[in-house]
Design an enzyme around this catalytic site. Structure first.
Site, PDB file in Angstrom:
ATOM      1  N   HIS A   8       0.833  -1.199   0.000  1.00 38.22           N
ATOM      2  CA  HIS A   8       0.000   0.000   0.000  1.00 38.22           C
ATOM      3  C   HIS A   8       0.867   1.247   0.000  1.00 38.22           C
ATOM      4  O   HIS A   8       1.918   1.289   0.630  1.00 38.22           O
ATOM      5  CB  HIS A   8      -0.917   0.036   1.232  1.00 38.22           C
ATOM      6  CG  HIS A   8      -1.982  -0.996   1.196  1.00 38.22           C
ATOM      7  ND1 HIS A   8      -3.081  -0.888   0.397  1.00 38.22           N
ATOM      8  CD2 HIS A   8      -2.112  -2.169   1.845  1.00 38.22           C
ATOM      9  CE1 HIS A   8      -3.855  -1.940   0.561  1.00 38.22           C
ATOM     10  NE2 HIS A   8      -3.274  -2.745   1.441  1.00 38.22           N
TER      11      HIS A   8
ATOM     12  N   ALA B 201      10.877 -21.528   8.916  1.00 40.53           N
ATOM     13  CA  ALA B 201       9.544 -21.155   9.391  1.00 40.53           C
ATOM     14  C   ALA B 201       9.566 -19.786  10.065  1.00 40.53           C
ATOM     15  O   ALA B 201      10.542 -19.418  10.725  1.00 40.53           O
ATOM     16  CB  ALA B 201       9.025 -22.202  10.361  1.00 40.53           C
TER      17      ALA B 201
ATOM     18  N   THR C 191      12.875 -10.104   2.726  1.00 34.24           N
ATOM     19  CA  THR C 191      12.766  -8.750   2.182  1.00 34.24           C
ATOM     20  C   THR C 191      13.881  -8.434   1.198  1.00 34.24           C
ATOM     21  O   THR C 191      13.865  -7.382   0.569  1.00 34.24           O
ATOM     22  CB  THR C 191      12.799  -7.698   3.308  1.00 34.24           C
ATOM     23  OG1 THR C 191      14.030  -7.821   4.017  1.00 34.24           O
ATOM     24  CG2 THR C 191      11.616  -7.871   4.265  1.00 34.24           C
ATOM     25  N   LYS C 192      14.872  -9.332   1.090  1.00 33.27           N
ATOM     26  CA  LYS C 192      16.012  -9.141   0.180  1.00 33.27           C
ATOM     27  C   LYS C 192      16.312 -10.454  -0.528  1.00 33.27           C
ATOM     28  O   LYS C 192      15.912 -11.525  -0.070  1.00 33.27           O
ATOM     29  CB  LYS C 192      17.250  -8.682   0.957  1.00 33.27           C
ATOM     30  CG  LYS C 192      17.064  -7.321   1.583  1.00 33.27           C
ATOM     31  CD  LYS C 192      18.308  -6.841   2.260  1.00 33.27           C
ATOM     32  CE  LYS C 192      18.018  -5.461   2.840  1.00 33.27           C
ATOM     33  NZ  LYS C 192      19.105  -4.940   3.602  1.00 33.27           N
TER      34      LYS C 192
END
Length: 106
Positions: free
Chosen positions: A20, A70, A75-76
């Site tokens: 968003h 888990a 994010t990279k």
């Protein structure tokens, strides 16, 4: 989103290649639209396994034959033949084809 051959996932895996928009704090977030670049995508290469509750967000590439532990948040990019875990996910070890052993990262 591109998911390769032989990719396995545990339950409750979440994958998103967009987010968003949030530029103006005076406007409700849902009225600000989504943020995704023309070339943004998630790519998960062949043979990778995503454990239970893994979250993959953003424009990331997870290499082939990886294991994502888990509850990790990717994010990279994660290189081929790696084990990664954590929030954010970090490479813990990588397979060395010369020595035929897993090498730990520090």
């Amino acid at each position: 989103m591109i998911i390769g051959k032989g990719v396995l996932t545990g339950p409750h895996v979440f994958i998103a290649d967009h987010n968003h928009e949030y530029r103006n704090p005076d406007v409700y977030i849902y009225k600000q639209g989504c943020r995704a670049g023309k070339d943004d995508r998630v790519l998960i290469d062949d043979g990778t396994w995503l454990g239970t509750n893994v979250v993959v967000v953003g424009n990331v590439h997870i290499g082939k034959q990886c294991v994502i532990g888990a509850n990790s948040v990717v994010t990279k990019d994660i290189p081929d033949y790696c084990v990664a875990a954590g929030s954010p996910a970090k490479v813990l070890k990588r397979y060395n084809f010369e020595s035929k052993e897993w090498e730990r990262f520090r």
